[in-house]
Design a protein around this motif. Structure first.
Motif, PDB file in Angstrom:
ATOM      1  N   TYR A 284       0.726  -1.319  -0.099  1.00 48.34           N
ATOM      2  CA  TYR A 284       0.042  -0.044  -0.014  1.00 48.34           C
ATOM      3  C   TYR A 284       0.697   1.486  -0.096  1.00 48.34           C
ATOM      4  N   GLU A 285       2.226   1.198  -0.085  1.00 47.87           N
ATOM      5  CA  GLU A 285       2.852   2.449  -0.334  1.00 47.87           C
ATOM      6  C   GLU A 285       2.630   2.962  -1.557  1.00 47.87           C
ATOM      7  N   PRO A 286       2.229   4.369  -1.763  1.00 46.82           N
ATOM      8  CA  PRO A 286       1.857   4.858  -3.069  1.00 46.82           C
ATOM      9  C   PRO A 286       3.283   4.905  -3.797  1.00 46.82           C
ATOM     10  N   VAL A 287       3.308   4.712  -5.070  1.00 48.31           N
ATOM     11  CA  VAL A 287       4.463   4.950  -5.976  1.00 48.31           C
ATOM     12  C   VAL A 287       4.691   6.092  -6.466  1.00 48.31           C
ATOM     13  N   ASP A 288       3.735   7.217  -6.522  1.00 51.27           N
ATOM     14  CA  ASP A 288       3.737   8.172  -6.904  1.00 51.27           C
ATOM     15  C   ASP A 288       4.006   9.594  -5.807  1.00 51.27           C
ATOM     16  N   ARG A 289       4.303   9.131  -4.626  1.00 49.10           N
ATOM     17  CA  ARG A 289       4.981   9.982  -3.843  1.00 49.10           C
ATOM     18  C   ARG A 289       6.088   9.920  -3.202  1.00 49.10           C
ATOM     19  N   ASP A 290       6.614  10.562  -2.421  1.00 45.12           N
ATOM     20  CA  ASP A 290       8.052  10.514  -1.731  1.00 45.12           C
ATOM     21  C   ASP A 290       7.880   9.948  -0.529  1.00 45.12           C
ATOM     22  N   VAL A 291       7.976   8.589  -0.307  1.00 47.82           N
ATOM     23  CA  VAL A 291       7.470   7.697   0.715  1.00 47.82           C
ATOM     24  C   VAL A 291       8.805   7.417   1.702  1.00 47.82           C
ATOM     25  N   THR A 292       8.831   7.635   2.944  1.00 51.64           N
ATOM     26  CA  THR A 292       9.832   7.229   3.777  1.00 51.64           C
ATOM     27  C   THR A 292       9.211   5.956   4.590  1.00 51.64           C
ATOM     28  N   ALA A 293      10.032   4.953   4.570  1.00 56.91           N
ATOM     29  CA  ALA A 293       9.201   3.779   5.311  1.00 56.91           C
ATOM     30  C   ALA A 293      10.312   3.384   6.409  1.00 56.91           C
ATOM     31  N   VAL A 294       9.638   2.806   7.712  1.00 59.71           N
ATOM     32  CA  VAL A 294      10.123   2.457   8.899  1.00 59.71           C
ATOM     33  C   VAL A 294       9.579   1.035   9.237  1.00 59.71           C
ATOM     34  N   GLU A 295      10.424   0.183   9.484  1.00 59.90           N
ATOM     35  CA  GLU A 295      10.169  -1.239   9.548  1.00 59.90           C
ATOM     36  C   GLU A 295      11.240  -1.868  10.454  1.00 59.90           C
ATOM     37  N   PRO A 296      10.997  -2.508  11.687  1.00 58.19           N
ATOM     38  CA  PRO A 296      11.963  -2.869  12.676  1.00 58.19           C
ATOM     39  C   PRO A 296      12.198  -4.319  12.271  1.00 58.19           C
ATOM     40  N   SER A 297      11.615  -5.143  11.284  1.00 59.84           N
ATOM     41  CA  SER A 297      12.017  -6.491  11.068  1.00 59.84           C
ATOM     42  C   SER A 297      13.016  -6.711   9.910  1.00 59.84           C
ATOM     43  N   ALA A 298      14.196  -7.415   9.931  1.00 53.15           N
ATOM     44  CA  ALA A 298      14.912  -7.242   8.958  1.00 53.15           C
ATOM     45  C   ALA A 298      14.416  -8.310   7.846  1.00 53.15           C
ATOM     46  N   SER A 299      13.530  -9.269   8.541  1.00 45.70           N
ATOM     47  CA  SER A 299      12.940 -10.205   7.642  1.00 45.70           C
ATOM     48  C   SER A 299      11.999  -9.415   6.688  1.00 45.70           C
TER      49      SER A 299
END
Length: 267
Positions: free
Chosen positions: A65-80
Motif C-alpha cells: 500500500y505504499e503509493p508509488v507516485d509520492r515521496d515515501v519514507t518507510a520505517v520497519e524494525p523487522s529485518a525479514s
C-alpha cells in the motif's frame, strides 16, 4: 496458547528486529507472497492521502500500500520484512513507531497498515505519527468488535479471540490520534490478494494452505491442536458440502463488509 496484548505492555525486540509480539523472522519468510496490496483497498488509502507529497509509512513491512507516485519514507524494525521489499521501493529505516527518528511536522501525511496491533505501546506510536505529520494520519486495521462476522468464527473461534485481543478498538485509536477523525468501512473484494483472514471469505480452500495461515500472525499464537482441528473440520465440511450449504453464497458475493476499517485523523 492464546496471547493478548495490553495497551501498555512492552515487548523486547526479536532476533530479526521485530518489535511487537510476533516474530517475523520466524513467520514472515513468505509474507510478501501471500500479502500483496489489493488495488481496491489501495484506492481508499490513496484517496485519503489527498494531495500529500511526502508520506511516512510506519510498520511498513514489505511495502504493501505504499503509493508509488509520492515521496515515501518507510520505517520497519523487522529485518525479514525489510528484505522482502520490492526493488522499486525505498529501503526501509530500522526503527519503531514509538520512537520515530524525525523532526516535528516532517511529512505531509503518515500511514500504518495492518501493524498497530503489533506495537508495544500503541498510544506512544500514534502520538509519534501525529507529531511528525503535518496532515492526515491513516490507520488501516480491523475492528475487533466485528471479527465474529466471519465464518471463521465457527471454525476457529480461538484464533478469532486472538485477533480480537490484539487489535485495538477503533475508539482507542481515534482518541490517541486526536483531531478530527473519520472511520471508513472498507469492503473486502472477493478475490482480495491481501491475505488477511477475511480476505478468504469466499475462498475457504485457501486457508488450508499453511503458508496462507502463517501470513496472518494470529495463527502463530494459536495452539497446534486447535489448528489441526480447524484443518480437519474445514476439509471435511468442504468435501461433504457442509461449508457450501451454510456459506456458499460468499463464493459469488462481490464484497464482504467485515472488520476492515480505515481511520483517518486530521489535525
Amino acid at each position: 496458547m492464546l496471547c493478548g496484548m495490553d495497551e501498555e505492555q512492552v515487548y523486547s525486540r526479536h532476533a530479526d528486529g521485530s518489535a511487537g509480539d510476533a516474530d517475523y523472522g520466524v513467520i514472515g519468510a513468505s509474507y510478501a507472497h501471500y500479502r500483496q496490496p489489493d488495488p481496491y483497498i489501495a484506492e481508499f488509502i490513496l484517496k485519503a492521502l489527498g494531495e500529500a507529497k511526502t508520506v511516512l509509512n510506519v510498520g511498513a513491512g514489505a511495502g504493501s500500500y505504499e503509493p508509488v507516485d509520492r515521496d515515501v519514507t518507510a520505517v520497519e524494525p523487522s529485518a525479514s520484512m525489510r528484505s522482502q521489499r520490492a526493488a522499486g521501493l525505498p529501503a526501509a529505516i530500522d526503527a519503531t513507531a514509538e520512537r520515530l527518528p524525525f523532526a516535528d511536522n516532517s511529512f505531509d501525511a503518515s500511514m500504518a497498515t495492518f501493524t498497530v496491533h503489533q506495537w508495544s505501546d500503541l498510544k506512544a506510536g500514534l502520538r509519534e505519527m501525529r507529531r511528525v505529520s503535518r496532515g492526515p494520519v491513516l490507520i488501516l486495521s480491523c475492528d475487533p468488535a466485528e471479527l465474529e462476522r466471519s465464518w471463521l468464527y465457527e471454525y476457529a473461534p480461538e484464533m478469532i479471540a486472538v485477533e480480537a485481543r490484539r487489535y485495538p478498538a477503533t475508539d482507542v485509536v481515534k482518541a490517541a490520534l486526536g483531531g478530527t477523525t473519520e472511520v471508513l468501512t472498507v469492503p473486502i473484494p472477493l478475490h482480495c490478494i491481501d491475505g488477511f483472514s477475511e480476505a478468504y471469505y469466499g475462498r475457504p480452500e485457501c486457508l488450508l494452505d499453511p503458508g496462507a495461515r502463517l501470513a496472518n500472525s494470529a495463527w502463530s499464537f494459536t495452539n497446534q491442536g486447535i489448528i489441526e482441528r480447524f484443518v480437519n473440520k474445514l476439509t471435511r465440511d468442504l468435501n461433504d458440502g457442509t461449508w457450501d450449504s451454510r456459506y456458499g453464497k460468499y463464493r459469488s458475493q462481490a464484497f464482504f463488509e467485515g472488520s476492515l476499517r480505515l481511520i483517518i485523523a486530521r489535525a
